[in-house]
Structure formats: structure tokens, C-alpha cells
Enzyme design. Structure first.
Site, short mmCIF file in Angstrom:
data_model
loop_
_atom_site.label_atom_id
_atom_site.label_comp_id
_atom_site.label_asym_id
_atom_site.label_seq_id
_atom_site.Cartn_x
_atom_site.Cartn_y
_atom_site.Cartn_z
N THR A 121 -27.70 -22.90 78.79
CA THR A 121 -27.87 -24.00 79.33
C THR A 121 -26.11 -23.53 79.24
O THR A 121 -25.79 -23.47 78.81
CB THR A 121 -27.62 -25.04 78.20
OG1 THR A 121 -28.97 -25.23 78.43
CG2 THR A 121 -27.01 -25.97 78.73
N GLU A 152 -38.21 -27.88 71.28
CA GLU A 152 -38.52 -27.76 70.40
C GLU A 152 -40.05 -28.20 69.92
O GLU A 152 -39.74 -29.28 69.99
CB GLU A 152 -37.49 -27.42 69.25
CG GLU A 152 -36.33 -26.47 69.36
CD GLU A 152 -35.66 -26.25 68.67
OE1 GLU A 152 -35.42 -26.58 67.17
OE2 GLU A 152 -34.13 -26.31 69.25
N CYS A 264 -29.08 -29.02 71.07
CA CYS A 264 -29.41 -29.32 72.69
C CYS A 264 -28.32 -30.48 72.67
O CYS A 264 -27.02 -30.41 73.68
CB CYS A 264 -30.70 -29.24 73.33
SG CYS A 264 -30.93 -27.29 73.27
N LYS A 327 -35.56 -33.01 64.04
CA LYS A 327 -37.37 -33.79 64.15
C LYS A 327 -38.38 -32.82 63.54
O LYS A 327 -38.67 -31.97 63.56
CB LYS A 327 -37.46 -33.29 66.11
CG LYS A 327 -37.58 -31.75 66.32
CD LYS A 327 -37.08 -31.89 68.26
CE LYS A 327 -38.25 -31.69 68.77
NZ LYS A 327 -38.69 -31.94 70.05
C1 UDX Z 1 -34.26 -31.35 74.19
C2 UDX Z 1 -34.32 -32.02 76.34
O1 UDX Z 1 -35.74 -32.60 75.02
C3 UDX Z 1 -34.85 -30.72 76.52
O2 UDX Z 1 -35.69 -30.62 77.36
C4 UDX Z 1 -34.12 -29.52 76.73
O3 UDX Z 1 -34.53 -28.26 76.75
C5 UDX Z 1 -33.54 -29.14 74.57
O4 UDX Z 1 -32.84 -30.33 74.23
P1 UDX Z 1 -34.75 -30.98 71.66
O5 UDX Z 1 -33.77 -30.80 71.07
O6 UDX Z 1 -35.70 -30.18 71.93
O7 UDX Z 1 -35.35 -30.80 73.54
O8 UDX Z 1 -35.57 -32.41 71.18
P2 UDX Z 1 -36.04 -33.94 72.10
O9 UDX Z 1 -37.64 -33.94 71.60
O10 UDX Z 1 -35.60 -34.17 73.55
O11 UDX Z 1 -35.20 -34.68 70.75
C6 UDX Z 1 -33.92 -34.62 70.11
C7 UDX Z 1 -33.69 -35.95 69.55
O12 UDX Z 1 -33.42 -36.91 69.64
C8 UDX Z 1 -34.47 -35.31 68.21
O13 UDX Z 1 -33.56 -35.45 67.44
C9 UDX Z 1 -35.15 -36.70 68.41
O14 UDX Z 1 -35.47 -37.10 67.10
C10 UDX Z 1 -34.15 -37.79 69.37
N1 UDX Z 1 -35.28 -39.03 69.32
C11 UDX Z 1 -35.60 -38.33 70.71
C12 UDX Z 1 -34.63 -39.93 69.31
O15 UDX Z 1 -33.97 -40.28 68.55
N2 UDX Z 1 -35.94 -40.86 70.48
C13 UDX Z 1 -36.35 -41.14 70.65
O16 UDX Z 1 -37.43 -41.38 71.39
C14 UDX Z 1 -36.97 -39.05 71.62
#
Ligand code: UDX
Length: 437
Positions: A121, A152, A264, A327
Site C-alpha cells: 500500500t 488477516e 493497515c 482482531k
Molecule cells: C484491512 C482491510 O479489511 C483489508 O481489505 C486491507 O487489505 C487491510 O486492512 P485487516 O487489517 O486484516 O484488513 O482487518 P479488518 O478485518 O479490516 O479489521 C480492521 C479492524 O477493524 C480490526 O481491529 C477490527 O476489530 C475492527 N472492526 C472491523 C471493527 O471494530 N468493527 C467492524 O465492524 C469491523
């Protein structure tokens, strides 16, 4: 095809294994000797569901190898750049040191018609700059930007069967020679119907920044609603259910709680604001500052709620934090809201114990001052309050009746709104959620 994958972190290690699974001959390259030793022994250097099994499966075919030596890329025709772009120290902007270093060390091994594929990115404008470097070195080689959207915890499936492919090529044309080459790399998922969009370089770079900004905004939107729900006695989970039924809104990514973290979303929205500022478009993204602020406020709110839960003082209170990873299904603790809250509680005088099924080793490296307990029962025993901060399945399934006698005081703060308040209260617990009366 013969492929090199430069950078074997969360993105590159999974990408290398998946490309071998698709039938290609792949070499993964990284400067970290330990990581390469692990991967060469088909051991995943981090926890990602399905990765280790996949490494074993593809290494048996002889199609996947790893090296610390960039010359291993010499035989490949396609080179994926998968290195990290962390936040610069003391600034919002992205640090491109690793991307630049990866390309510079690859240049001597580029042959005619090779394709360099950027997956990291990066701030908009990077691909254009790197493409010039590639062309200056090898006129017939190409640089294409192909952002990665994997989550992830779902990285293997997201890589093998992504929602879409985005190819950013210099002229934005489907006829660009690199398009056919990347189509060959992704022949299997493309043939099973995965759509692909061909754009110019800046659009491809912006797709990733825009997607992450939208996701972060969605989460902060619902967390802002949680603040209003807390002030008015409403329930944010029911509110999300109801607005999520509108297809234009959708229920996904509307889970209010302690906010987003990870390697990210937080750093990507900050880097996006910084880049927009450089481009003179900073006003367009001032809302992301608010998105970030709402997100960080959630952490403070949990500390306040914990104090309320502990009869107004945290001093000497034994608090058990369930979850350290940012997460579930991950051992990644980068910008983990759970750990940041645990550290705050400890600073304010609580006696904090953190437990997690996978992330404690990484957590201890980042927060050596915290106390970690891998055994959940031992972590819970005698606690004055439990804080569920990462929604691992085993925490969601906890039995409030069975747990009642283990804790000092039956009080729980559900930082992810994943427990049934009625069930916990009926079992004699004081339950607090976020954005719920
Ligand atoms: C994210 C993007 O989803 C992905 O497409 C990109 O390539 C990289 O960044 P990731 O960091 O693996 O992926 O996690 P993601 O599932 O998006 O969750 C990010 C954060 O948001 C986590 O801390 C999760 O707990 C939080 N989250 C997610 C919430 O608090 N509420 C939600 O409804 C969804």
C-alpha cells in the site's frame, strides 16, 4: 510462470504460498534470516489460519522456495513487491524505505520483458516514480500496481479467491503487455469469475487508499452512533441491525466496539491524509481526521467504563483483559486497541492481566510492562472485572454460570458487543457493552 515475491511478511508469505498453489514456480525473498529459515522449513513465522498447511502442501511439490539473496529473483519473469509501508516515526506519512530498497536491489536482476508488480500500500504517485526507475534500467520491463485487499485471519482465501483484481498500468489500457502476463499469473481465479479492473497507476493506488478509508469510516460512523446511543439510552447493536437491512448501507463493518486497529487501517488513513496534503487536496480528507479521533476516543471510553464498573476507582483493581490481538484469528498486535487499553488501565493503577490464545508473544515484545497469562482460567481467577477486547470464539462462548465462582466480582465489559447481555445478567453478572444502555 516463474515468480519472485519480495518481502515475506503477512502479505508476501501468504502471496508466495498461494502463487505456488496456483501452479507457479515461486521464490520468496526476505532480508530476515529467521523468517526465511522458518518458511523454508514450512513453518509459518506468524499465525494465519491455513498458511502452515498450505506451505507444507506446496513445498512438497517443489514449486516453492525461499531465500535471503536477491539473486534468487534472477530466473523469475514476474516480481511481486510485498514489503511493508509503515507509518513514519513522528509523522503521518508512509515510510517508503522498504519499497525503494526492494526495487533498488531487484534492478540488477531484471531481464527483458520482466514485470514488476507492486502490491504494497503506497501513496498515490509512487508507482509512476518507480516505473521510471524500472524503465531507466531495463527499457522493455514494466511496472504494474496491483493492490492487495486481504484481511488477516482470512488471508489465504482472500488471496486465492479475492473479490476483485485491480491492475494499474502506465497507460491504463487493457492492451498493455503487462496485463496479459498478470492474467496468466491469476488465470485460475480469473477463470472462476473473479472480476478485474484495469486502470492507470494513480487510480490503482487510490483504490486501496479509498477502500481502507471507507472501511475505517464505516466503523467510526457506527462508533459515533454508539456515543449518541450511550448518551440517549439507545442500543447501537439493534440500530446497526436495523440500518444494515438497507442494502445501500449493509450490516458488515457496522460492529461498534473498541474501534479499529492493526497494521493497515490506522496507518493507511493517516498516510492518505498526509499525501492529500502534499497534493493540495487536504480539505477533501479532513473527515478522516474525525474518523481517527472517534476511533481513538473509543479507547478512552473503555477506560472510563472500566472505572465505573470497578465502583469508581481503578487503583489496585484486578482487571483481566481477554484478547491482545487487534482482531481474532490473528497474532498481530500492531496498533491493537486491546493492548493500548490494557496499558492505559495499568498506568491508572489497575493490576492488569492479559490473556490471548495466539498473540501473547508479540504482545510481550511491544508491552513488556504488562502481565501476560496464557492460561485463561488462571488469568480470570479472582478478577475484579473482565474486559472482552478481542472477540475470539472461545471468549464469545464463555459460560457466565461456570465463570461466576472463578472471579472475585462478577463484572464484565464487552468491548466488542458479542455477548448476550440478558444471559450474563441472569447469571448474576454486571454487564456493560459499548453503545448499549
Ligand atoms: C484491512 C482491510 O479489511 C483489508 O481489505 C486491507 O487489505 C487491510 O486492512 P485487516 O487489517 O486484516 O484488513 O482487518 P479488518 O478485518 O479490516 O479489521 C480492521 C479492524 O477493524 C480490526 O481491529 C477490527 O476489530 C475492527 N472492526 C472491523 C471493527 O471494530 N468493527 C467492524 O465492524 C469491523
Amino acid at each position: 510462470m516463474r515468480i519472485s515475491v519480495i518481502g515475506c511478511g503477512y502479505l508476501g508469505a501468504v502471496h508466495a504460498a498461494c502463487m505456488a498453489k496456483l501452479g507457479h514456480e515461486v521464490v520468496g525473498i526476505d532480508v530476515d534470516e529467521r523468517k526465511i529459515a522458518d518458511l523454508s522449513a514450512a513453518t509459518a513465522p506468524f499465525f494465519e489460519p491455513g498458511l502452515e498447511a498450505l506451505l507444507k502442501e506446496v513445498q512438497e511439490t517443489g514449486r516453492l522456495s525461499f531465500s535471503t539473496d536477491m539473486s534468487a529473483a534472477a530466473d523469475s519473469d514476474v516480481h511481486f513487491i510485498c514489503v511493508g509501508t509503515p507509518q513514519k516515526k513522528g509523522e503521518n506519512a508512509a515510510d517508503l524505505t522498504y519499497v525503494d530498497a526492494a526495487l533498488t536491489s531487484l534492478l540488477p536482476y531484471l531481464d527483458e520483458d520482466d514485470v514488476v508488480v507492486g502490491k504494497s500500500t503506497v501513496p498515490v504517485g509512487t508507482a509512476g516514480r518507480l516505473a521510471q526507475i524500472v524503465k531507466a534500467h531495463e527499457e522493455t520491463a514494466h511496472l504494474i500496481w496491483n493492490p492487495e485487499f486481504l484481511r488477516e485471519g482470512h488471508a489465504v482465501a482472500d488471496t486465492l479467491q479475492p473479490d476483485r483484481f485491480v491492475y494499474g498500468v502506465p497507460d491504463g489500457s487493457e492492451d498493455h503487455p503487462a496485463v496479459a502476463i498478470l492474467d496468466e499469473v491469476y488465470a485460475a481465479p480469473l477463470s472462476s469469475g473473479t472480476p478485474r479492473i484495469v486502470t492507470d497507476h494513480p487510480t490503482a493506488e487510490l483504490v486501496k487508499a479509498a477502500a481502507n478509508s471507507f472501511l475505517a469510516t464505516k466503523i467510526s460512523f457506527i462508533n459515533a452512533m454508539a456515543e449518541v446511543c450511550e448518551a440517549s439510552g439507545a442500543d447501537v447493536t439493534r440500530l446497526a441491525d436495523a440500518i444494515g437491512m438497507d442494502e445501500r448501507i449493509g450490516r458488515k463493518f457496522l460492529n461498534a466496539g473498541i474501534g479499529f486497529g492493526g497494521g493497515c487501517l490506522p496507518k493507511d488513513i493517516r498516510a492518505f491524509m498526509a499525501r492529500a496534503g502534499e497534493l493540495g487536496a487536504d480539505q477533501a480528507l479532513t473527515f478522516l481526521r474525525e474518523v481517527d479521533a472517534i476511533n481513538m476516543r473509543r479507547r478512552t471510553r473503555v477506560v472510563e467504563l472500566s472505572r465505573e464498573l470497578c465502583d469508581g476507582t481503578l487503583l489496585g483493581k484486578r482487571i483481566t483483559v481477554l484478547g491482545a490481538a487487534f482482531k481474532p484469528e490473528s497474532d498481530d498486535v500492531r496498533d491493537s486497541p486491546a493492548l493500548s487499553i490494557a496499558a492505559q488501565l495499568q498506568l491508572q493503577g489497575a493490576v492488569v492481566t492479559v490473556t490471548d490464545p495466539k498473540a501473547l508473544q508479540n504482545a510481550a515484545k511491544r508491552f513488556p510492562e504488562l502481565h501476560f497469562e496464557p492460561d485463561m482460567d488462571a488469568a480470570i481467577s479472582g478478577a475484579d472485572a473482565l474486559l472482552l477486547l478481542t472477540e475470539w470464539k472461545q471468549y464469545q462462548r464463555l459460560d457466565p454460570h461456570a465463570l461466576h465462582s472463578s472471579v472475585g466480582s462478577p463484572r464484565i465489559l464487552d468491548g466488542r458487543n458479542v455477548l448476550d447481555p440478558g444471559k450474563w445478567r441472569a447469571a448474576g453478572w454486571v454487564y456493560r457493552g459499548l453503545g448499549r444502555a
